[in-house]
Design a protein around this motif. Structure first.
Motif, PDB file in Angstrom:
ATOM      1  N   TRP A  15      17.536  47.659 -45.715  1.00 58.92           N
ATOM      2  CA  TRP A  15      18.400  48.808 -45.999  1.00 58.92           C
ATOM      3  C   TRP A  15      19.832  48.570 -45.555  1.00 58.92           C
ATOM      4  O   TRP A  15      20.753  49.040 -46.200  1.00 58.92           O
ATOM      5  CB  TRP A  15      17.816  50.060 -45.340  1.00 58.92           C
ATOM      6  CG  TRP A  15      16.342  50.131 -45.570  1.00 58.92           C
ATOM      7  CD1 TRP A  15      15.352  49.910 -44.658  1.00 58.92           C
ATOM      8  CD2 TRP A  15      15.673  50.366 -46.815  1.00 58.92           C
ATOM      9  NE1 TRP A  15      14.129  49.992 -45.255  1.00 58.92           N
ATOM     10  CE2 TRP A  15      14.278  50.272 -46.577  1.00 58.92           C
ATOM     11  CE3 TRP A  15      16.138  50.640 -48.105  1.00 58.92           C
ATOM     12  CZ2 TRP A  15      13.346  50.440 -47.591  1.00 58.92           C
ATOM     13  CZ3 TRP A  15      15.196  50.820 -49.103  1.00 58.92           C
ATOM     14  CH2 TRP A  15      13.825  50.713 -48.837  1.00 58.92           C
ATOM     15  N   CYS A  16      19.997  47.854 -44.442  1.00 59.84           N
ATOM     16  CA  CYS A  16      21.354  47.636 -43.938  1.00 59.84           C
ATOM     17  C   CYS A  16      21.759  46.163 -43.960  1.00 59.84           C
ATOM     18  O   CYS A  16      22.941  45.857 -43.810  1.00 59.84           O
ATOM     19  CB  CYS A  16      21.486  48.159 -42.510  1.00 59.84           C
ATOM     20  SG  CYS A  16      21.158  49.917 -42.375  1.00 59.84           S
ATOM     21  N   PRO A  62      19.356  50.001 -34.285  1.00 57.98           N
ATOM     22  CA  PRO A  62      18.407  50.623 -33.358  1.00 57.98           C
ATOM     23  C   PRO A  62      17.472  49.593 -32.711  1.00 57.98           C
ATOM     24  O   PRO A  62      17.304  48.497 -33.244  1.00 57.98           O
ATOM     25  CB  PRO A  62      17.612  51.578 -34.247  1.00 57.98           C
ATOM     26  CG  PRO A  62      17.827  51.132 -35.634  1.00 57.98           C
ATOM     27  CD  PRO A  62      18.982  50.193 -35.682  1.00 57.98           C
ATOM     28  N   TYR A  95      13.933  47.965 -31.911  1.00 61.20           N
ATOM     29  CA  TYR A  95      12.633  47.969 -32.569  1.00 61.20           C
ATOM     30  C   TYR A  95      11.511  47.488 -31.659  1.00 61.20           C
ATOM     31  O   TYR A  95      10.418  47.215 -32.115  1.00 61.20           O
ATOM     32  CB  TYR A  95      12.685  47.129 -33.857  1.00 61.20           C
ATOM     33  CG  TYR A  95      13.266  47.903 -35.006  1.00 61.20           C
ATOM     34  CD1 TYR A  95      12.489  48.779 -35.727  1.00 61.20           C
ATOM     35  CD2 TYR A  95      14.610  47.784 -35.337  1.00 61.20           C
ATOM     36  CE1 TYR A  95      13.027  49.521 -36.762  1.00 61.20           C
ATOM     37  CE2 TYR A  95      15.156  48.515 -36.374  1.00 61.20           C
ATOM     38  CZ  TYR A  95      14.362  49.385 -37.083  1.00 61.20           C
ATOM     39  OH  TYR A  95      14.896  50.124 -38.105  1.00 61.20           O
ATOM     40  N   ARG A 114       8.005  40.049 -45.502  1.00 62.44           N
ATOM     41  CA  ARG A 114       7.388  41.364 -45.726  1.00 62.44           C
ATOM     42  C   ARG A 114       8.013  42.410 -44.812  1.00 62.44           C
ATOM     43  O   ARG A 114       8.407  43.491 -45.251  1.00 62.44           O
ATOM     44  CB  ARG A 114       5.884  41.258 -45.465  1.00 62.44           C
ATOM     45  CG  ARG A 114       5.142  42.563 -45.434  1.00 62.44           C
ATOM     46  CD  ARG A 114       3.663  42.331 -45.230  1.00 62.44           C
ATOM     47  NE  ARG A 114       3.333  41.750 -43.943  1.00 62.44           N
ATOM     48  CZ  ARG A 114       3.201  42.445 -42.806  1.00 62.44           C
ATOM     49  NH1 ARG A 114       3.401  43.737 -42.819  1.00 62.44           N
ATOM     50  NH2 ARG A 114       2.903  41.842 -41.681  1.00 62.44           N
ATOM     51  N   ILE A 171      10.612  45.854 -45.376  1.00 64.86           N
ATOM     52  CA  ILE A 171      10.246  47.199 -44.940  1.00 64.86           C
ATOM     53  C   ILE A 171      11.329  47.781 -44.030  1.00 64.86           C
ATOM     54  O   ILE A 171      11.788  48.893 -44.211  1.00 64.86           O
ATOM     55  CB  ILE A 171       8.881  47.192 -44.213  1.00 64.86           C
ATOM     56  CG1 ILE A 171       7.778  46.732 -45.159  1.00 64.86           C
ATOM     57  CG2 ILE A 171       8.551  48.579 -43.668  1.00 64.86           C
ATOM     58  CD1 ILE A 171       6.442  46.515 -44.472  1.00 64.86           C
ATOM     59  N   TYR A 172      11.740  46.998 -43.026  1.00 63.49           N
ATOM     60  CA  TYR A 172      12.570  47.567 -41.958  1.00 63.49           C
ATOM     61  C   TYR A 172      14.063  47.248 -42.071  1.00 63.49           C
ATOM     62  O   TYR A 172      14.890  48.054 -41.701  1.00 63.49           O
ATOM     63  CB  TYR A 172      12.070  47.064 -40.598  1.00 63.49           C
ATOM     64  CG  TYR A 172      10.694  47.570 -40.261  1.00 63.49           C
ATOM     65  CD1 TYR A 172      10.515  48.841 -39.741  1.00 63.49           C
ATOM     66  CD2 TYR A 172       9.574  46.789 -40.477  1.00 63.49           C
ATOM     67  CE1 TYR A 172       9.256  49.325 -39.444  1.00 63.49           C
ATOM     68  CE2 TYR A 172       8.304  47.252 -40.187  1.00 63.49           C
ATOM     69  CZ  TYR A 172       8.151  48.528 -39.667  1.00 63.49           C
ATOM     70  OH  TYR A 172       6.899  49.008 -39.379  1.00 63.49           O
ATOM     71  N   THR A 187       8.462  49.541 -31.919  1.00 65.18           N
ATOM     72  CA  THR A 187       7.938  49.725 -33.274  1.00 65.18           C
ATOM     73  C   THR A 187       7.270  48.448 -33.776  1.00 65.18           C
ATOM     74  O   THR A 187       6.236  48.492 -34.426  1.00 65.18           O
ATOM     75  CB  THR A 187       9.087  50.108 -34.229  1.00 65.18           C
ATOM     76  OG1 THR A 187       9.891  51.089 -33.590  1.00 65.18           O
ATOM     77  CG2 THR A 187       8.563  50.640 -35.530  1.00 65.18           C
TER      78      THR A 187
END
Lengths: 161, 702
Positions: free
Chosen positions: A67-68, A122, A124, A59, A63-64, A127
């Motif tokens: 993308w890459c 970056p 995390y 999950r 979300i995080y 976060t």
């Protein structure tokens, strides 16, 4: 004597039927007791069973990280090819299997530049929680191709290999 | 009896006595012997042996406690003896997947095992001490262990709000809403909306009898060569389930529905001067196509495309798919509908656009002439003229099949509770279920799966129509149904229930009228209410500059490079755009942001150049954000951020993004205050020159 033989044979018979029943019982489906599943990135017909932690990691990954660290994303094209150096695919076992859990934890928490890698990764640590980062690592291990095996000796924390 | 024989027991009696003593002792011995060979003792012996092979065996052995172990929670009425065999359940060092069951530790979850026990979530019989009695259905205990794939149902028993850790349960609840299950069933936690299926009171004005016949027979207008349509890799089926009609029933129903044909409330007339103004058809259709694309109709409506020999639907699913709409609808109806959807369906989600007659004519002509399939109604038999007996019969069928449960029909009262109440479905015991002749395991989970996959398999005379769910959706919907355990009988649990938060954002005044007319809530969420297709606008007034808002409303540009959906051009009037901007600017504010506290004028030019270095060299923000044509696709484009965002918002965002938008993926970094100011100063210098398409409006000169 014959009567006793019969008495002896009875439990044997019962035992045999029990064995028979057990042998014909169906082989358990590996997905039956899985908390979740993920499609094998290299083979869409193969489903990988995931436990609780790996499912939470899945999950969070979508979300995080997706993308890459994947070739396609829920929103269309991947950002992976915009970046130099190209980020590793999350299922790239050839690379990630040789990195220790602690090393992956460090690079997610502190970011690439803290570990002497690209600053494009970056940090995390503020976060995500420690548990969430552990879940993402567990998910990475579950989908790794070639499959991940826990090493016998601990791998270094601050180096990739 | 002679005296010497008195007190002597006859030999026969002695034998009886001896034998009965042996039998008595043997019977008495059964229980201790069974106890001695109890399964849990074997598991405990094996555990001690297993623990001996572990590196931390001393600590593990110290934690080990022999005998029956139990977790007793009197307030929850829980007595769980599972830990008698599951001995390592809270040993963090036994979490490893290689540890054999039943000794593996429980993965860390938000609830502590000692405080919750096991059966609260896993079901099964906590008091039992044999494997079968604890886990499976037995005559004495009808609630077996919940298979792990449905375990999120237990979270849903108390947490009626959505939890990010339970995606399967959330998906199941979404499906219950999406497929309108509350049309026939009572399901707690789902509020029945004003409209489930479309209102059919005037359906004859929209579509022909032949089309209705086709739709009832085979509810899919788009099919590929294999008879399927695929969306995101999944087979697509229409939201309306398939009903099992007998011969002639479709004919009767189509006759009844097509007889409902009264004049349209909204005019379908187009100014003849507009029609005559087009020099040729090709120009009209190409302009219509341009406007259709600019309006981004595909945000909500899907169109079929053929890719690699497979038919796929591209676009949203908020409205019906439009691939063959030209062969479906009555042309006059389409014009009237687009002009004012709510005049035909009062609760339609479709916004009422500000159409000019020119655009309306071109777009409807484009749709009616391009999205067609001459063969669509080819397999419909000749239906002939509608007869009064067909209409009467069709009306009866409409009631008998439960159509009124989802579709509004004037003159037919709503059918309440057409299907059974599902509010305790997840707590049913096996004896409450009817399996007919279905060859499935007699458990609740197997029953629910069979019922959803093929309702007739467990109820041959049932009225439930046929749905089509893939295996992932089947698991999700079963999970959601299993979570419906009814009001807890135990007051301890009643206190633990976390209700879903439902607060409708319903502004009044001029903005309220615009909000409802353009259906902003279809896509945008404000204060927790509304769709998720577009950004959350709860704090838009803190984020965006007013002048930017007005120009965006007039000409919405995509802010994210990879997004295929975009805000449609609503053709807002200046007055409407200013009313929206006023409201956003005044009301949709984050209380922690003071826009006046950060003055962009005070930023020195050196700060901007320092910020630029931070952006490109130290933090490499370009890996996710684009400026101009360069950069990554993850975050929004920052090309025009100097005109777009307020300085105070940028500072607050860089300090802690999750504090402003919980769950945003922008990482929360440890910037220092000078770094934040420098980055803000740099970002505010990024301004795109006005494209000149929109003239500045009076009232937003600053």
């Amino acid at each position: 004597m014959k009567r006793y033989a019969f008495l002896l044979a009875l439990p044997l018979l019962v035992g045999l039927t029990a064995c028979h029943a057990r042998r014909t019982a169906q082989k358990p489906d590996p997905l039956r007791n899985a908390y979740g599943t993920e499609v094998d990135w290299n083979n869409s017909d193969h489903l990988i069973p995931l436990d609780y932690e790996q499912s939470q990691g899945k999950r969070l990954f979508y979300i995080y990280c997706v993308w890459c660290h994947a070739d396609s994303t829920p929103a269309g094209p991947s950002n992976r090819y915009n970046l130099t150096p190209t980020p590793h695919l999350m299922n790239d076992g050839a690379v990630l299997n040789s990195m220790s859990d602690q090393y992956l934890d460090n690079i997610i928490t502190l970011g690439g530049s803290a570990m002497g890698k690209s600053a494009m990764m970056p940090p995390y640590g503020n976060t995500l929680t420690q548990a969430e980062i552990r879940h993402i690592i567990a998910y990475t291990r579950a989908i790794a191709e070639p499959p991940y095996h826990k090493p016998n000796r601990p791998l270094p924390q601050y180096k990739a290999r | 009896m002679p005296a010497e024989q008195m007190g002597q027991v006859p030999k026969r009696l002695r034998v009886i006595y001896a034998v009965s003593t042996v039998i008595f002792v043997a019977v008495l011995a059964i229980s201790p012997i069974r106890d001695h060979f109890a399964v849990w003792k074997r598991y405990q012996k094996r555990y001690v042996e297993f623990v001996g092979t572990r590196a931390n065996s001393r600590a593990l052995k110290a934690d080990f406690q022999g005998g029956i172990n139990q977790i007793w929670l009197p307030k929850l009425n829980v007595t769980d003896r599972c830990t008698t065999c599951h001995l390592g359940i809270s040993e963090a060092s036994l979490l490893d997947g290689s540890v054999p069951q039943p000794f593996r530790a429980h993965p860390p979850i938000p609830h502590h095992i000692e405080a919750w026990g096991c059966v609260v979530c896993h079901r099964g019989q906590g008091l039992a001490t044999t494997v079968r009695e604890a886990h499976e259905t037995t005559l004495a205990w009808e609630k077996p262990l919940l298979p792990i794939r449905y375990i999120q149902a237990s979270c849903g028993g108390c947490h009626q709000n959505s939890l990010q850790q339970t995606p399967r349960l959330d998906r199941g609840r979404e499906l219950l809403v999406k497929y309108n299950c509350e049309g026939c069933h009572r399901i707690p936690g789902i509020v029945r909306p004003a409209m489930l299926g479309p209102d059919l009171s005037n359906i004859g004005a929209e579509v022909s009898r032949a089309w209705i016949y086709k739709w009832l027979k085979e509810g899919r207008t788009v099919l590929d060569s294999s008879g399927d349509v695929v969306v995101d890799g999944y087979e697509m089926h229409p939201r309306m389930p398939r009903f099992r009609f007998k011969k002639g029933e479709v004919r009767d129903l189509s006759a009844f529905l097509s007889s409902l044909n009264s004049p349209l409330a909204e005019s379908s007339k187009i100014d003849p001067a507009v029609v005559a103004a087009w020099p040729n058809r090709a120009a009209l259709l190409s302009y219509g196509q341009l406007r259709f694309r600019q309006m981004f109709c595909t945000d909500c409506h899907a169109l079929a495309v053929v890719r690699l020999g497979q038919t796929e639907l591209i676009g949203g699913d908020m409205g019906p798919e439009l691939t063959k709409v030209g062969s479906k609808v009555n042309p006059d109806w389409l014009v009237s509908w687009l002009r004012n959807p709510q005049a035909y369906l009062p609760h339609a989600l479709m916004p009422r656009y500000n159409w000019s007659d020119k655009d309306l004519y071109a777009v409807t002509q484009y749709m009616l002439n391009t999205f067609t399939d001459p063969k669509l109604l080819g397999d419909v038999p000749k239906l002939g003229p509608t007869t009064a007996s067909e209409v009467k019969q069709g009306r009866k069928l409409f009631v008998a099949k439960g159509c009124r449960s989802c579709h509004v029909m004037q003159g037919i009262p709503p059918q309440k509770d057409f299907g059974p109440d599902l509010s305790k479905e997840g707590a049913k015991t096996v004896s409450e279920l009817f399996f007919a002749n279905a060859k499935i395991p007699h458990t609740l989970t197997a029953y629910l799966r069979a019922k959803i996959t093929n309702p007739l398999s467990v109820d041959p005379k049932g009225r439930m129509p046929q749905y089509h769910f893939g295996s992932a959706d089947l698991n999700a919907i079963t999970t959601a149904l299993l979570s419906l355990t009814g009001t807890p009988t135990n007051p301890g649990f009643a206190l633990l229930t976390v209700p879903a938060r439902r607060a409708k954002f319903d502004p009044a005044g001029e903005f309220g009228r615009i909000y409802h007319r353009f259906k902003c809530f279809d896509c945008h969420r404000i204060d927790g209410y509304g769709g998720t297709l577009a950004p959350d606008l709860s704090f838009e007034g803190s984020r965006a500059q007013r002048a930017w808002l007005v120009s965006f409303l007039h000409n919405p540009q995509t802010l994210r490079p990879t997004l295929t959906v975009r805000m449609p051009q609503f053709n807002f009037t200046d007055q409407q755009a200013n009313a929206i901007a006023n409201y956003v600017d005044m009301v949709l504010q984050n209380p922690s942001i003071n826009r006046a506290a950060v003055n962009p004028e005070s930023f020195a030019p050196e700060m901007a150049s320092f910020g630029k270095e931070l952006y490109f060299v130290k933090y490499e923000c370009q890996s996710c954000h684009t400026i101009g044509a360069k950069g990554g696709y993850v975050g929004p484009s920052l090309t025009n951020v100097g005109n777009w965002m307020n300085a105070a918002w940028i500072e607050a965002w860089l300090k802690d993004p999750q504090a402003l938008i919980p769950g945003t993926i922008e990482p929360h970094r440890d910037f220092t205050q000078p770094q934040i100011q420098a980055l803000t100063a740099y970002l505010l210098t990024l301004k795109q020159k006005s494209s000149g398409g929109v003239a500045p409006l009076p009232g937003d000169a600053k």
